[in-house]
Structure formats: C-alpha cells, structure tokens
Design a protein around this motif. Sequence first.
Motif: not given
Length: 193
Positions: A30-36
């Motif tokens: 989820q963190k990676t998705i938010n960062e992308n």
Amino acid sequence: MKQIVFFGDSLTQGYGLRDPETASFPALIQKTINENGGGFNVINAGLSGNTTFSALNRLKPILEMQTDIFVLELGANDLIRGHSASDVEANLQYIINQVKQHHPSAPILLLGIELPGWIPGAKAAGYRNIYNRLAAKNEIHLVPFLLEGVAGIPHLNMFDGIHPLAEGYEIIARNVWNTLKTILEATQNKPGN
C-alpha cells in the motif's frame, strides 16, 4: 477507488510484527502504491493459522467485498499439518473458481510456497508443482516463491524460522510488487478506467 484483496494466512497478516498495519507485506505494498500515485486501496484479509481448508469457512464475506485484484496466499500451514497435496490443490482451485465467478474481471495473483529442504522427498513430491499448475491451468499471475530471499536466512526470520521479521517482509513486498505492478498498470489501462 479500486481495491486489492490479499487473502491468506499469517504470512499475509504479518504475524509477530510489532505493527502489522504498517509492516506486513500488504501494508508495505500500500505504501509503494501511494508513493507511485495511489489509485488502489489494499485490504489485508490474512488470518494466522489458516489452511486452505479453514480459509474456505471465511471466503463468503471476502467475496462480497469490492475486489479489483485478488491476491491468494495459502498452503504453508497445510504442509506443516500434513494435508494431502491433492486436497490443497483442490481447495485453492475452489477459491480461484469462486473469485472468478464473483469478480470475473478481477485479475488473480497466486503467491507460491516452496518446501523447506527438511521435508522428506516422498511427502514433498506432490507439493512441488501445485502453484505452477494452478497458474497455468487458470491463466492467472504467479509469484513462484513468496519467501524468495527470506526463507532459511536466520537474521530475516523470527526464532521459529518460519515467520519473517520486518526486514524479511520488506523483501517479500518487493517480490510481490515486481509482479503486482504490471497487473496494476494493466488494470488502470483497461477501457473505461
């Protein structure tokens, strides 16, 4: 917002972590998705101790959730408890069938489990190709070995040698993200999105 449902056992739930809501691999994704750029909400539907048998008992409410991508991680506990490979494969196939029936346009990502070296050859034989077979038969996405780069490495795992520490989950999240990001891109580029 589109939703990714992670359905699994303690490896998905983040068993033993101080803060599974931020350190489990679905949380890290989820963190990676938010960062992308965001656009996807992650649901962690992992439950410690689940086998492919016990997971069937809680599948119905999971299927009622909005599901744009379904990630399936089960089977490790079946192996530990000595369930037959044919039963494990049948249960996973049932879950896949149900997801396809309830969410026909949702891609499915299967997370494979490999056997530790200490499992005897005769017992292990039937387990060896379950995930590859299911992925090919159902034309779904596959991460062949969820614990690649983590299993058997003491400093990345808890004292039990089975459950990863936070650093191990960071590697697992990268393993899953490498495949999941292509699914996300394809989902975002579908007509009507």
